[in-house]
Scaffold this active site. Structure first.
Site, PDB file in Angstrom:
ATOM      1  N   HIS A 193     -15.560  16.035   4.868  1.00  0.00           N
ATOM      2  CA  HIS A 193     -15.487  17.048   5.918  1.00  0.00           C
ATOM      3  C   HIS A 193     -14.545  18.143   5.459  1.00  0.00           C
ATOM      4  O   HIS A 193     -13.549  17.858   4.788  1.00  0.00           O
ATOM      5  CB  HIS A 193     -14.962  16.418   7.221  1.00  0.00           C
ATOM      6  CG  HIS A 193     -15.216  17.268   8.414  1.00  0.00           C
ATOM      7  ND1 HIS A 193     -14.374  18.284   8.783  1.00  0.00           N
ATOM      8  CD2 HIS A 193     -16.245  17.279   9.288  1.00  0.00           C
ATOM      9  CE1 HIS A 193     -14.875  18.876   9.856  1.00  0.00           C
ATOM     10  NE2 HIS A 193     -16.012  18.287  10.183  1.00  0.00           N
ATOM     11  N   ASP A 232     -21.395  11.771  11.527  1.00  0.00           N
ATOM     12  CA  ASP A 232     -22.819  11.557  11.302  1.00  0.00           C
ATOM     13  C   ASP A 232     -23.144  10.253  10.592  1.00  0.00           C
ATOM     14  O   ASP A 232     -24.306   9.875  10.495  1.00  0.00           O
ATOM     15  CB  ASP A 232     -23.398  12.718  10.471  1.00  0.00           C
ATOM     16  CG  ASP A 232     -23.434  13.989  11.278  1.00  0.00           C
ATOM     17  OD1 ASP A 232     -23.801  13.899  12.455  1.00  0.00           O
ATOM     18  OD2 ASP A 232     -23.079  15.046  10.744  1.00  0.00           O
TER      19      ASP A 232
HETATM   20  N1  CMC Z   1     -20.312  13.033  -1.489  1.00  0.00           N
HETATM   21  C1  CMC Z   1     -19.803  13.189  -2.728  1.00  0.00           C
HETATM   22  N2  CMC Z   1     -18.893  14.106  -3.081  1.00  0.00           N
HETATM   23  C2  CMC Z   1     -18.459  14.912  -2.101  1.00  0.00           C
HETATM   24  C3  CMC Z   1     -18.928  14.820  -0.779  1.00  0.00           C
HETATM   25  C4  CMC Z   1     -19.883  13.836  -0.488  1.00  0.00           C
HETATM   26  N3  CMC Z   1     -20.371  13.680   0.751  1.00  0.00           N
HETATM   27  N4  CMC Z   1     -18.319  15.753  -0.033  1.00  0.00           N
HETATM   28  C5  CMC Z   1     -17.497  16.418  -0.842  1.00  0.00           C
HETATM   29  N5  CMC Z   1     -17.582  15.907  -2.098  1.00  0.00           N
HETATM   30  C6  CMC Z   1     -16.797  16.330  -3.279  1.00  0.00           C
HETATM   31  C7  CMC Z   1     -17.363  17.607  -3.874  1.00  0.00           C
HETATM   32  O1  CMC Z   1     -18.301  17.358  -4.881  1.00  0.00           O
HETATM   33  C8  CMC Z   1     -16.120  18.286  -4.387  1.00  0.00           C
HETATM   34  O2  CMC Z   1     -15.781  17.691  -5.607  1.00  0.00           O
HETATM   35  P1  CMC Z   1     -15.076  18.588  -6.772  1.00  0.00           P
HETATM   36  O3  CMC Z   1     -13.754  19.018  -6.216  1.00  0.00           O
HETATM   37  O4  CMC Z   1     -14.973  17.640  -7.914  1.00  0.00           O
HETATM   38  O5  CMC Z   1     -15.996  19.734  -7.028  1.00  0.00           O
HETATM   39  C9  CMC Z   1     -15.036  17.877  -3.376  1.00  0.00           C
HETATM   40  O6  CMC Z   1     -15.496  16.640  -2.806  1.00  0.00           O
HETATM   41  C10 CMC Z   1     -14.845  18.911  -2.261  1.00  0.00           C
HETATM   42  O7  CMC Z   1     -16.124  19.178  -1.696  1.00  0.00           O
HETATM   43  P2  CMC Z   1     -16.537  20.582  -1.091  1.00  0.00           P
HETATM   44  O8  CMC Z   1     -18.015  20.693  -1.099  1.00  0.00           O
HETATM   45  O9  CMC Z   1     -15.751  21.675  -1.742  1.00  0.00           O
HETATM   46  O10 CMC Z   1     -16.015  20.387   0.391  1.00  0.00           O
HETATM   47  P3  CMC Z   1     -16.413  21.258   1.616  1.00  0.00           P
HETATM   48  O11 CMC Z   1     -15.254  21.222   2.521  1.00  0.00           O
HETATM   49  O12 CMC Z   1     -16.901  22.593   1.189  1.00  0.00           O
HETATM   50  O13 CMC Z   1     -17.658  20.476   2.231  1.00  0.00           O
HETATM   51  C11 CMC Z   1     -18.985  19.048   3.545  1.00  0.00           C
HETATM   52  C12 CMC Z   1     -17.604  19.715   3.383  1.00  0.00           C
HETATM   53  C13 CMC Z   1     -19.040  18.346   4.907  1.00  0.00           C
HETATM   54  C14 CMC Z   1     -20.079  20.126   3.503  1.00  0.00           C
HETATM   55  C15 CMC Z   1     -19.186  18.019   2.398  1.00  0.00           C
HETATM   56  O14 CMC Z   1     -18.203  17.026   2.445  1.00  0.00           O
HETATM   57  C16 CMC Z   1     -20.585  17.384   2.419  1.00  0.00           C
HETATM   58  O15 CMC Z   1     -21.529  17.981   1.886  1.00  0.00           O
HETATM   59  N6  CMC Z   1     -20.717  16.178   3.039  1.00  0.00           N
HETATM   60  C17 CMC Z   1     -22.029  15.558   3.186  1.00  0.00           C
HETATM   61  C18 CMC Z   1     -22.778  16.195   4.348  1.00  0.00           C
HETATM   62  C19 CMC Z   1     -22.228  15.752   5.680  1.00  0.00           C
HETATM   63  O16 CMC Z   1     -22.015  14.570   5.916  1.00  0.00           O
HETATM   64  N7  CMC Z   1     -22.047  16.735   6.586  1.00  0.00           N
HETATM   65  C20 CMC Z   1     -21.594  16.473   7.963  1.00  0.00           C
HETATM   66  C21 CMC Z   1     -20.246  17.035   8.244  1.00  0.00           C
HETATM   67  S1  CMC Z   1     -19.558  16.477   9.798  1.00  0.00           S
HETATM   68  C22 CMC Z   1     -20.618  17.046  11.038  1.00  0.00           C
HETATM   69  C23 CMC Z   1     -20.897  18.520  11.010  1.00  0.00           C
HETATM   70  O17 CMC Z   1     -20.111  19.351  10.586  1.00  0.00           O
HETATM   71  O18 CMC Z   1     -21.964  18.885  11.472  1.00  0.00           O
END
Ligand code: CMC
Length: 435
Positions: free
Chosen positions: A311, A369
């Site tokens: 998140h 989720d």
């Molecule tokens: N699985 C594997 N690696 C992950 C994940 C994941 N679910 N989420 C983040 N990472 C890694 C990512 O690859 C990155 O690694 P590095 O620093 O080596 O490049 C690091 O963690 C930071 O990730 P980010 O994409 O920069 O983080 P963000 O804050 O931009 O993204 C997120 C947040 C929710 C989009 C992401 O965690 C994600 O895609 N999660 C899976 C989708 C999900 O479950 N979404 C629901 C969120 S809660 C309900 C809502 O908001 O609607």
């Protein structure tokens, strides 16, 4: 609105012979905020923050998240207490109006919602314009957007009474539209709302009942549904809420703004994640395949993510995920599901992920989720309806945030700037002289 200035910070930029003294703002809780509004006028520089990870886009009194501690408050009340003791409609009243209602206030609020649950009869024909296999989110987005063509008498955003009625209409009608998107997709008659039922009961009734026979809503399932709605009701300035605020900042009507929010919610990184989690669990198929799946998630080149994990704000367990996990066990117990292979898979996946260095070092925990899809599937919702359900709940948060923004005298159109890296100014060349 007000925010207390707590001192100032002096910004010096190399090569600029001037400093800017910028106020530091303090909210009631949470980190201090540097007010950069004067920065461009005083120093001629912008700030750069794609994804807005370090930017407060507005002042708000509605929802507070402490991502490091895993805390979520609606109007100051912890989500755990609201999920345990309150109801969705009471939480809706709290989010929209700022305080928990007394009996008389609640009765008035409930009347306001229930008297708007029906749709204009002509809206029915909108559904027929969609393919039967249309994704329910596509239908929801279209029909909610169309509400502004039907309710001209509540479109003046500067009129508090219009704002009040639009809020009631949206909270009341989105569940009816949502249930009808489902009925349309399976070819069953639309069920009209029943105002003698609670919000959650009525939604389950419109989803599951048929006119041919009586339908009794299971109280355990309606309580679980009510709790799921509470958990999804608001989540401060996430992508869809920011979309609603940005659309609303132009003066667009609330129905159009909520339709924009629904579009933004649909993506798998946001509200579409609950659907994606279930697809992922089905794809993994068996606990024996988890290690191989985790390896793919950790592989930088694979583009595979553990859906329902991670998140932007929570760097700790999402408090909603904990409540969801408990609710999941309750629902499966009530439905007599002794062994759900998907739940077993989710529990094992969570256990492995929480002890894996990759997820620990990146502070990736289950989010709301991760378990919601399993509950909804057990309750009979098809996966394509999961995000629709999220939208039903979040409509309350969106409209509360929209109303707060419109009533904020300092509000102006949202208009970010950019770091331009395209071609500098150049002269037009006629086509016959281009290389
Ligand atoms: N699985 C594997 N690696 C992950 C994940 C994941 N679910 N989420 C983040 N990472 C890694 C990512 O690859 C990155 O690694 P590095 O620093 O080596 O490049 C690091 O963690 C930071 O990730 P980010 O994409 O920069 O983080 P963000 O804050 O931009 O993204 C997120 C947040 C929710 C989009 C992401 O965690 C994600 O895609 N999660 C899976 C989708 C999900 O479950 N979404 C629901 C969120 S809660 C309900 C809502 O908001 O609607």
């Amino acid at each position: 609105m007000s925010n207390a200035a707590k001192g100032s910070a002096v910004i010096t930029i190399p090569g600029h012979n001037q400093n800017a003294e910028l106020p530091m703002l303090a909210g009631t809780i949470g980190p201090e905020v540097l007010d950069i509004r004067k920065l461009y006028n005083e120093l001629g520089v912008f700030t750069f923050d794609p994804g807005y990870g370090g930017t407060a886009s507005c002042e708000s009194k509605i929802t507070y998240i402490d991502g490091d501690e895993g805390v979520l408050l609606y109007r100051g009340y912890p989500i755990e207490q609201l999920a345990e003791h309150s109801t969705f409609l009471e939480v809706a009243c709290l989010l929209l109006n700022g305080e928990l209602p007394n009996d008389a206030e609640f009765a008035e609020f409930e009347r306001g919602v229930t008297r708007h649950t029906m749709l204009h009869e002509q809206l029915r024909s909108f559904f027929n314009g969609f393919r039967r296999d249309a994704h329910p989110m596509a239908v929801l987005c279209g029909v909610v957007g169309a509400l502004s063509a039907f309710y001209h008498d509540s479109l003046d955003i500067n009129n508090p009474e219009h704002r009040r009625i639009s809020a009631f209409r949206l909270i009341a009608k989105v569940p009816t539209i949502a249930a009808w998107t489902y009925k349309y997709s399976i070819g069953q008659p639309f069920m009209y709302p029943r105002n003698d039922l609670s919000f959650a009961e009525n939604f389950l009734y419109m989803m599951n009942a048929v006119p041919a026979e009586p339908f009794k809503v299971n109280p355990i399932l309606s309580r679980a549904m009510d709790r799921i709605l509470i958990l999804h009701a608001d989540h401060e300035q996430n992508a869809s809420t920011s979309t609603v605020r940005l659309a609303g900042s132009t003066g667009a009507n609330p129905f159009a703004c909520i339709a924009a929010g629904i579009a933004s919610l649909w993506g798998p990184a946001h509200g579409g994640a609950n659907e994606a989690v279930l697809k992922m669990l089905e794809e993994i198929g068996h606990v024996d395949h988890i290690p191989e799946f985790i390896d793919r998630v950790k592989d930088k080149n694979s583009n595979v993510r553990l859906m329902g994990f991670g998140h932007r704000v929570y760097k700790n367990y999402d408090p909603r995920a904990k409540i969801m996990q408990r609710t999941c066990h309750e629902v499966l117990g009530e439905l007599g599901v002794k062994d759900d292979p998907l739940l077993d898979l989710a529990i094992e996946l969570e256990r492995i992920a929480l002890s894996d260095e990759y997820f620990i070092s990146k502070k990736l925990y289950p989010n709301v989720d991760f378990y919601s899809g399993i509950i909804l599937k057990a309750m009979g919702f098809p996966t394509s309806m999961f995000t629709v359900l999220f939208a039903v709940a979040r409509t309350v948060g969106w409209i509360s945030q929209w109303k707060e923004m419109i009533e904020d005298p300092s509000q102006r159109i949202g208009r970010p700037r950019q770091l331009y890296t395209g071609a500098p100014m150049r002269d037009f060349v006629p086509r016959n002289r281009r290389d």
